[in-house]
Design a protein around this motif. Structure first.
Motif, PDB file in Angstrom:
ATOM      1  N   MET A   1      40.584 -23.981  -9.710  1.00  0.00           N
ATOM      2  CA  MET A   1      40.908 -22.909  -8.748  1.00  0.00           C
ATOM      3  C   MET A   1      39.744 -22.106  -8.511  1.00  0.00           C
ATOM      4  N   ALA A   2      39.151 -21.797  -7.450  1.00  0.00           N
ATOM      5  CA  ALA A   2      38.089 -20.928  -6.879  1.00  0.00           C
ATOM      6  C   ALA A   2      38.291 -19.533  -7.323  1.00  0.00           C
ATOM      7  N   ALA A   3      37.373 -18.993  -7.391  1.00  0.00           N
ATOM      8  CA  ALA A   3      37.495 -17.365  -7.492  1.00  0.00           C
ATOM      9  C   ALA A   3      37.631 -16.805  -6.349  1.00  0.00           C
ATOM     10  N   THR A   4      38.235 -15.635  -6.247  1.00  0.00           N
ATOM     11  CA  THR A   4      38.598 -14.790  -5.080  1.00  0.00           C
ATOM     12  C   THR A   4      37.375 -14.147  -4.589  1.00  0.00           C
ATOM     13  N   ALA A   5      37.133 -13.717  -3.409  1.00  0.00           N
ATOM     14  CA  ALA A   5      36.075 -13.022  -2.751  1.00  0.00           C
ATOM     15  C   ALA A   5      35.824 -11.690  -3.583  1.00  0.00           C
ATOM     16  N   PRO A   6      34.712 -11.142  -3.990  1.00  0.00           N
ATOM     17  CA  PRO A   6      34.356  -9.963  -4.468  1.00  0.00           C
ATOM     18  C   PRO A   6      34.405  -8.902  -3.519  1.00  0.00           C
ATOM     19  N   ARG A   7      35.127  -7.894  -4.179  1.00  0.00           N
ATOM     20  CA  ARG A   7      35.259  -6.653  -3.381  1.00  0.00           C
ATOM     21  C   ARG A   7      34.908  -5.498  -3.899  1.00  0.00           C
ATOM     22  N   SER A   8      34.316  -4.461  -3.296  1.00  0.00           N
ATOM     23  CA  SER A   8      33.752  -3.213  -3.874  1.00  0.00           C
ATOM     24  C   SER A   8      34.873  -2.300  -4.520  1.00  0.00           C
ATOM     25  N   VAL A   9      35.091  -2.057  -5.814  1.00  0.00           N
ATOM     26  CA  VAL A   9      35.902  -1.421  -6.269  1.00  0.00           C
ATOM     27  C   VAL A   9      35.598   0.110  -6.577  1.00  0.00           C
ATOM     28  N   CYS A  10      34.302   0.365  -6.792  1.00  0.00           N
ATOM     29  CA  CYS A  10      33.661   1.450  -7.090  1.00  0.00           C
ATOM     30  C   CYS A  10      32.590   2.014  -6.513  1.00  0.00           C
ATOM     31  N   PRO A  11      32.590   2.742  -5.297  1.00  0.00           N
ATOM     32  CA  PRO A  11      31.248   3.022  -4.425  1.00  0.00           C
ATOM     33  C   PRO A  11      30.124   4.020  -5.320  1.00  0.00           C
ATOM     34  N   VAL A  12      29.628   3.340  -6.083  1.00  0.00           N
ATOM     35  CA  VAL A  12      28.711   4.199  -7.106  1.00  0.00           C
ATOM     36  C   VAL A  12      27.328   4.198  -6.386  1.00  0.00           C
ATOM     37  N   GLY A  13      26.818   3.186  -5.800  1.00  0.00           N
ATOM     38  CA  GLY A  13      25.549   3.334  -5.166  1.00  0.00           C
ATOM     39  C   GLY A  13      24.401   3.199  -6.295  1.00  0.00           C
ATOM     40  N   ALA A  14      24.573   2.483  -7.220  1.00  0.00           N
ATOM     41  CA  ALA A  14      23.537   2.266  -8.351  1.00  0.00           C
ATOM     42  C   ALA A  14      22.246   1.792  -7.803  1.00  0.00           C
ATOM     43  N   THR A  15      21.285   2.539  -8.324  1.00  0.00           N
ATOM     44  CA  THR A  15      19.732   2.045  -8.091  1.00  0.00           C
ATOM     45  C   THR A  15      19.596   0.797  -8.795  1.00  0.00           C
ATOM     46  N   PHE A 276      31.496  -4.321  -8.073  1.00  0.00           N
ATOM     47  CA  PHE A 276      32.587  -5.234  -7.429  1.00  0.00           C
ATOM     48  C   PHE A 276      33.465  -5.889  -8.345  1.00  0.00           C
ATOM     49  N   ALA A 277      34.589  -6.309  -7.643  1.00  0.00           N
ATOM     50  CA  ALA A 277      35.432  -7.301  -8.899  1.00  0.00           C
ATOM     51  C   ALA A 277      35.940  -8.230  -8.095  1.00  0.00           C
ATOM     52  N   PHE A 278      36.321  -9.444  -8.732  1.00  0.00           N
ATOM     53  CA  PHE A 278      36.869 -10.700  -8.158  1.00  0.00           C
ATOM     54  C   PHE A 278      37.682 -11.135  -9.216  1.00  0.00           C
ATOM     55  N   ARG A 279      38.807 -12.180  -8.732  1.00  0.00           N
ATOM     56  CA  ARG A 279      39.681 -12.990  -9.925  1.00  0.00           C
ATOM     57  C   ARG A 279      39.058 -14.253 -10.024  1.00  0.00           C
ATOM     58  N   VAL A 280      39.229 -14.607 -11.474  1.00  0.00           N
ATOM     59  CA  VAL A 280      38.884 -16.025 -11.810  1.00  0.00           C
ATOM     60  C   VAL A 280      40.166 -16.535 -12.266  1.00  0.00           C
ATOM     61  N   ASP A 281      39.681 -17.892 -12.732  1.00  0.00           N
ATOM     62  CA  ASP A 281      41.085 -18.776 -13.252  1.00  0.00           C
ATOM     63  C   ASP A 281      40.741 -18.729 -14.580  1.00  0.00           C
ATOM     64  N   ALA A 282      39.503 -19.042 -15.285  1.00  0.00           N
ATOM     65  CA  ALA A 282      39.523 -19.203 -16.687  1.00  0.00           C
ATOM     66  C   ALA A 282      39.152 -17.821 -17.098  1.00  0.00           C
ATOM     67  N   PRO A 283      39.961 -17.198 -18.062  1.00  0.00           N
ATOM     68  CA  PRO A 283      39.566 -15.776 -18.573  1.00  0.00           C
ATOM     69  C   PRO A 283      38.364 -15.680 -19.242  1.00  0.00           C
ATOM     70  N   GLY A 284      37.918 -14.377 -19.422  1.00  0.00           N
ATOM     71  CA  GLY A 284      36.848 -14.164 -20.453  1.00  0.00           C
ATOM     72  C   GLY A 284      36.917 -14.064 -21.782  1.00  0.00           C
ATOM     73  N   LEU A 285      36.216 -13.572 -22.619  1.00  0.00           N
ATOM     74  CA  LEU A 285      36.334 -13.497 -24.200  1.00  0.00           C
ATOM     75  C   LEU A 285      36.624 -11.873 -24.542  1.00  0.00           C
ATOM     76  N   PRO A 286      37.128 -11.460 -25.312  1.00  0.00           N
ATOM     77  CA  PRO A 286      37.252 -10.215 -25.991  1.00  0.00           C
ATOM     78  C   PRO A 286      35.833  -9.658 -26.226  1.00  0.00           C
ATOM     79  N   VAL A 287      35.333  -8.528 -26.191  1.00  0.00           N
ATOM     80  CA  VAL A 287      34.021  -8.135 -26.842  1.00  0.00           C
ATOM     81  C   VAL A 287      34.291  -7.769 -27.940  1.00  0.00           C
ATOM     82  N   GLN A 288      33.093  -8.316 -29.072  1.00  0.00           N
ATOM     83  CA  GLN A 288      33.361  -8.008 -30.429  1.00  0.00           C
ATOM     84  C   GLN A 288      32.563  -6.855 -30.676  1.00  0.00           C
TER      85      GLN A 288
END
Length: 296
Positions: A1-15, A276-288
């Motif tokens: 399944m293809a990832a969804t389109a990315p959308r801005s979730v936090c308008p931080v405007g980082a350099t 930004f955020a988008f949804r994916v089919d395969a999950p990531g891994l927990p950060v150790q």
């Protein structure tokens, strides 16, 4: 399944947004603005952003096994206390290279911290990869110095290390020896400069490597064999790195940057520098979490 389109979730405007980290213990996405010298924490449930000024350029933020947080600043590794906003020096790996800064990092499946440096002027090949073992920074001799290091990142079993030579447009895969050090290498993938510069790498639960493309307006997903499997397009040019978050680790958060864009480009990309955020089919891994005194 293809990832969804990315959308801005936090308008931080980082350099120069970088170093995204999903911290499950507080259900929040941490990241940094390197050139803005800020550490950010985004709460997606509340839609709230909290920020702290850093004493020098921060490249990344990661959890420590004792419950604390470690930040890679230009001046070295620092413990960061969000309650007080203080940064306590822990280790300076390159006091002889004041023109360098720390740029990217990861924690191996065994809890060992790996991090890279780079020439802040982006000219000299002074960037190295280090691992924190027995409380000391040890340079990875098998990985040649480059101008800008990104990563590293590890396969889920910890037996393959990925290193990104950003200006060289190359991603290398190293076999990890029994002692945890990188050994034999192979060229994993090459990025045409016309497609952007390979930036931060992240590995998902299927062992596939995700790469942000600075100047390429996308992230790419590669199979463990180096085959390009998917490209996710963004409405901004500079995509730096992703981190998997949310309860199911299937929300990919992406940091982006305004750095290097002129007035016309910024006008055409009003979301540049946002999270930004988008949804994916395969999950990531927990950060150790980092085991600071890892025996290495």
């Amino acid at each position: 399944m293809a990832a969804t389109a990315p959308r801005s979730v936090c308008p931080v405007g980082a350099t120069l947004g970088e170093g995204p980290l999903w911290l499950a213990r507080d259900a929040a996405l941490w990241f940094v603005d390197i050139k803005g010298k800020r550490v950010h924490r985004f709460d997606p449930d509340q839609g709230m952003l909290k920020s702290w000024p850093a004493p020098s350029q921060p490249g990344w933020i990661l959890p420590i096994a004792d419950g604390g947080l470690m930040v890679g600043l230009q001046s070295g590794l620092h413990r960061f206390d969000p309650a007080t906003g203080t940064f306590d020096p822990h280790l300076a790996p390159e006091p002889h290279l004041p023109g360098n800064r720390l740029n990217d990092a990861t924690v191996a499946p065994d809890g060992q911290l790996w991090f890279g440096s780079m020439d802040d002027a982006e000219n000299a090949a002074t960037g190295r990869i280090y691992r924190l073992a027995r409380g000391q920074a040890q340079a990875a001799a098998a990985i040649d110095p480059v101008v800008i290091t990104n990563g590293p990142a590890f396969a889920p079993d910890g037996r393959t290390l990925y290193h990104v030579d950003t200006l060289g447009g190359r991603i290398h895969a190293f076999a990890v020896d029994d002692d945890g050090a990188p050994g034999a290498s192979r060229l994993f993938a090459t990025i045409d400069p016309a497609d952007g510069h390979p930036d931060g790498p992240t590995v998902d639960s299927e062992g596939c490597l995700w790469i942000g493309l600075f100047g390429g307006g996308a992230v790419r997903r590669y199979s463990p064999a180096g085959e390009l499997m998917e490209t996710v397009r963004f409405p901004v040019a500079n995509v730096t790195k992703i981190a998997f978050g949310g309860d199911d680790l299937r929300t990919a958060y992406a940091t982006t940057a305004r750095k290097g864009l002129d007035e016309c480009q910024l006008a055409a990309q009003p979301l540049a520098g946002d999270l930004f955020a988008f949804r994916v089919d395969a999950p990531g891994l927990p950060v150790q979490p980092i085991r600071i005194n890892h025996p290495g």
